[in-house]
Motif scaffolding. Structure first.
Motif, PDB file in Angstrom:
ATOM      1  N   GLY A 147      28.658  11.468  -7.901  1.00  0.00           N
ATOM      2  CA  GLY A 147      28.063  12.719  -7.400  1.00  0.00           C
ATOM      3  C   GLY A 147      26.704  12.393  -7.236  1.00  0.00           C
ATOM      4  N   THR A 148      25.817  13.566  -7.036  1.00  0.00           N
ATOM      5  CA  THR A 148      24.545  13.640  -6.683  1.00  0.00           C
ATOM      6  C   THR A 148      23.731  13.261  -8.049  1.00  0.00           C
ATOM      7  OG1 THR A 148      24.192  16.151  -7.272  1.00  0.00           O
ATOM      8  CG2 THR A 148      24.840  15.167  -4.930  1.00  0.00           C
ATOM      9  N   ARG A 149      22.593  13.004  -7.900  1.00  0.00           N
ATOM     10  CA  ARG A 149      21.725  12.560  -9.053  1.00  0.00           C
ATOM     11  C   ARG A 149      21.514  13.852 -10.011  1.00  0.00           C
ATOM     12  NH1 ARG A 149      19.181   8.489 -11.711  1.00  0.00           N
ATOM     13  NH2 ARG A 149      17.494   9.096 -12.592  1.00  0.00           N
ATOM     14  N   GLU A 196      23.932  16.314 -10.643  1.00  0.00           N
ATOM     15  CA  GLU A 196      24.951  16.207 -11.308  1.00  0.00           C
ATOM     16  C   GLU A 196      25.323  15.204 -12.227  1.00  0.00           C
ATOM     17  OE1 GLU A 196      27.950  18.053  -7.343  1.00  0.00           O
ATOM     18  OE2 GLU A 196      27.680  15.882  -7.879  1.00  0.00           O
TER      19      GLU A 196
END
Length: 182
Positions: free
Chosen positions: A32-34, A36
């Motif tokens: 996922g994104t940083r 998240e």
């Protein structure tokens, strides 16, 4: 010649596969994104790769530590024993001091230390200060154990009355790392 895998071999193989799955499951935190990933690190532990901020936060090579410093008449710094403030153990007392400093109650910490030192008959110590010191890891572990700077939140003469203050200073003091707490 190799023998074929039998039904008897299946149970241990399934056990090993399950163990590998359990050990590799924490890697799912890194999908996922940083944002998240950072949120997942805080919300749940990822044993055996612990990602709690206590273990994984980037401290940028420094630490801020509220604590008490005592001084002799000659100006020598000493770290008084934590039992002068409480009996719950070093970490519990350290947390109580940090909480008191954040709450603006550093003067009561200084008063309690000074009163305890007076009762204990620590005649060489004449003053205590409650400080929030900044330690730089590289300097500290290279042997320069004095804080790089500190903010004095309260001070009290042993046998006197504590006063709140707010003095920032660069520290040039040398603290002996082998010194036993008083």
């Amino acid at each position: 010649m190799k023998s074929p895998v039998t039904a008897r071999d299946a149970l241990p193989l399934l056990g090993y596969a399950a163990l590998a799955g359990v050990l590799l499951a924490p890697l799912g935190h890194y999908r996922g994104t940083r944002a998240e990933v950072d949120r997942a690190k805080v919300e749940e532990d990822s044993f055996p790769l612990s990602t709690y901020p206590m273990f994984s936060a980037d401290r940028r090579g420094r630490l801020y530590l509220p604590h008490v410093v005592a001084f002799t008449a000659a100006g020598e710094r000493r770290i008084p024993h934590y039992r002068h403030y409480g009996a719950g153990g070093l970490n519990q007392v350290r947390k109580q001091i940090a909480r008191a400093v954040r709450a603006g109650q550093a003067a009561s910490v200084a008063q309690q230390y000074a009163d305890s030192l007076a009762v204990a008959g620590e005649r060489e110590l004449v003053r205590v200060e409650v400080v929030r010191a900044r330690f730089v890891f590289d300097r500290y572990f290279a042997g320069r154990t004095a804080p790089s700077s500190e903010v004095v939140h309260a001070e009290c003469a042993v046998g006197g009355t504590a006063v709140r203050c707010r003095v920032t200073r660069k520290s040039t003091a040398v603290i002996d790392p082998n010194q036993e707490p008083l």
